[in-house]
Design a protein around this motif. Structure first.
Motif, mmCIF file in Angstrom:
data_model
loop_
_atom_site.group_PDB
_atom_site.id
_atom_site.type_symbol
_atom_site.label_atom_id
_atom_site.label_comp_id
_atom_site.label_asym_id
_atom_site.label_seq_id
_atom_site.Cartn_x
_atom_site.Cartn_y
_atom_site.Cartn_z
ATOM 1 N N LEU A 232 0.943 -1.323 0.046
ATOM 2 C CA LEU A 232 -0.085 -0.092 -0.181
ATOM 3 C C LEU A 232 0.723 1.160 0.116
ATOM 4 O O LEU A 232 1.629 1.481 1.047
ATOM 5 N N LYS A 233 0.723 2.038 -0.925
ATOM 6 C CA LYS A 233 1.536 3.301 -1.319
ATOM 7 C C LYS A 233 1.005 4.421 -0.498
ATOM 8 O O LYS A 233 -0.281 4.478 -0.308
ATOM 9 N N ASN A 234 1.726 5.424 -0.127
ATOM 10 C CA ASN A 234 1.485 6.489 0.462
ATOM 11 C C ASN A 234 0.443 7.383 -0.187
ATOM 12 O O ASN A 234 -0.711 7.701 0.228
ATOM 13 N N GLU A 235 0.537 7.489 -1.358
ATOM 14 C CA GLU A 235 -0.379 8.076 -2.228
ATOM 15 C C GLU A 235 -1.946 7.423 -2.314
ATOM 16 O O GLU A 235 -3.024 8.115 -2.598
ATOM 17 N N GLU A 236 -1.737 6.133 -2.403
ATOM 18 C CA GLU A 236 -3.097 5.282 -2.276
ATOM 19 C C GLU A 236 -3.865 5.612 -0.821
ATOM 20 O O GLU A 236 -4.893 5.642 -0.814
ATOM 21 N N VAL A 237 -2.920 5.545 0.173
ATOM 22 C CA VAL A 237 -3.520 5.832 1.647
ATOM 23 C C VAL A 237 -4.218 7.383 1.501
ATOM 24 O O VAL A 237 -5.288 7.525 1.943
ATOM 25 N N GLU A 238 -3.593 8.280 0.957
ATOM 26 C CA GLU A 238 -4.163 9.810 1.002
ATOM 27 C C GLU A 238 -5.322 9.750 0.054
ATOM 28 O O GLU A 238 -6.151 10.270 0.480
ATOM 29 N N LEU A 239 -5.394 9.080 -1.062
ATOM 30 C CA LEU A 239 -6.492 9.023 -1.711
ATOM 31 C C LEU A 239 -7.821 8.478 -1.133
ATOM 32 O O LEU A 239 -8.848 8.750 -1.209
ATOM 33 N N LEU A 240 -7.554 7.033 -0.351
ATOM 34 C CA LEU A 240 -8.430 6.363 0.534
ATOM 35 C C LEU A 240 -8.903 7.273 1.327
ATOM 36 O O LEU A 240 -10.238 7.394 1.588
ATOM 37 N N ILE A 241 -8.170 7.886 2.202
ATOM 38 C CA ILE A 241 -8.805 8.789 3.252
ATOM 39 C C ILE A 241 -9.455 9.909 2.766
ATOM 40 O O ILE A 241 -10.483 10.481 3.278
ATOM 41 N N ASP A 242 -8.967 10.562 1.696
ATOM 42 C CA ASP A 242 -9.796 11.690 1.220
ATOM 43 C C ASP A 242 -11.224 11.335 0.608
ATOM 44 O O ASP A 242 -12.387 11.916 0.785
ATOM 45 N N LEU A 243 -11.297 10.044 -0.012
ATOM 46 C CA LEU A 243 -12.246 9.608 -0.632
ATOM 47 C C LEU A 243 -13.616 8.983 0.521
ATOM 48 O O LEU A 243 -14.651 9.515 0.748
ATOM 49 N N ILE A 244 -12.734 8.677 1.947
ATOM 50 C CA ILE A 244 -13.867 8.462 2.759
ATOM 51 C C ILE A 244 -13.949 9.666 3.633
ATOM 52 O O ILE A 244 -15.493 9.801 3.809
#
Length: 249
Positions: A232-244
């Protein structure tokens, strides 16, 4: 020291044994004892987290966002090409044949899966339906939601897509699929408690390379994740949190 590994309670019962076999493999790969805990409901998961007994967790995206943001859990891996979508359904004998047929005052059968409910509410915005417009009836499982719809105990039901398609063909023939989400950016993730930060790379390697052996492939198929995990990459984490956060607003 034993590592405690919690699996979110929304896993399909058919994968119960598969997770235990995968855990046995994981212990060999990281050379550490790992105790697997299969939470039976959201309350059990909450208690384990509140008691600070969860070292590794396979969590739904909504819980994962909170764990990373508020408790500092570290991103490990995500399933490859396995997204969290949901279905809104009605009984095949119901007059509700489309989203437009859902009206204020109707009842909804749903599990404790908050993520499923949140996505459903976003979909219902298209027909001007809000949470307060509906009566919410709790069900213990997605199978119970299906039974309730067939027995006309509720007007509509909410399912994780993966659970809906695991219903028997006979059961699905007695239901109407009204709509299925197509977000394609929500997924479960494996997270690590920050007190074990030193083992992050070891854990990432163990999960992300598991598919490289025949035995590993079989184990992954046994939990419905045939393509395995990717780091899990940092940019994927940021996108996931933003979407939530967007879905919560």
């Amino acid at each position: 020291m034993t590592i405690n590994f919690l699996i979110a309670p929304d896993f399909s019962p058919e994968f119960y044994a598969g997770w235990h076999f995968l855990n046995t493999r994981l212990q060999r790969l990281i050379d550490a004892p790992v105790h697997l805990f299969m939470a039976t409901n959201a309350e059990e998961q909450r208690k384990a987290i509140d008691n600070d007994t969860v070292d590794i967790i396979y969590a739904n995206p909504f819980d994962a966002a909170k764990l990373m943001r508020e408790l500092g859990y570290l991103p490990v891996v995500r399933p490859v090409n396995r997204f969290d979508e949901m279905v809104i359904s009605s009984s095949a004998e119901s007059e509700i044949k489309s989203l437009q047929d859902i009206k204020p005052g109707m009842s909804v059968l749903c599990t404790e899966n908050y993520d499923v409910k949140l996505i459903a509410l976003r979909l219902l915005e298209a027909v001007d339906i809000e949470e307060k417009d509906l009566t919410w009836i709790s069900s213990e499982s997605f199978s119970a939601v299906a039974r309730g719809l067939i027995q006309r105990e509720g007007d509509i039901g909410l399912f994780m897509s993966s659970a809906y398609y695991k219903l028997t063909s006979l059961t699905r023939s007695r239901l109407n699929l009204l709509i299925e989400s197509k977000i394609n950016d929500l997924y479960h993730v494996v997270l690590l408690h920050p007190r074990h930060a030193s083992m992050l790379e070891t854990l990432q390697k163990a999960f992300s390379t598991m598919h490289e052996t025949v035995a590993g492939e079989m184990l992954l198929e046994d939990i419905g994740l045939s393509e395995g995990f990717s780091i899990l990459k940092n940019e994927e984490v940021e996108l996931l949190i933003d979407l939530i956060e967007t879905l919560r607003d």
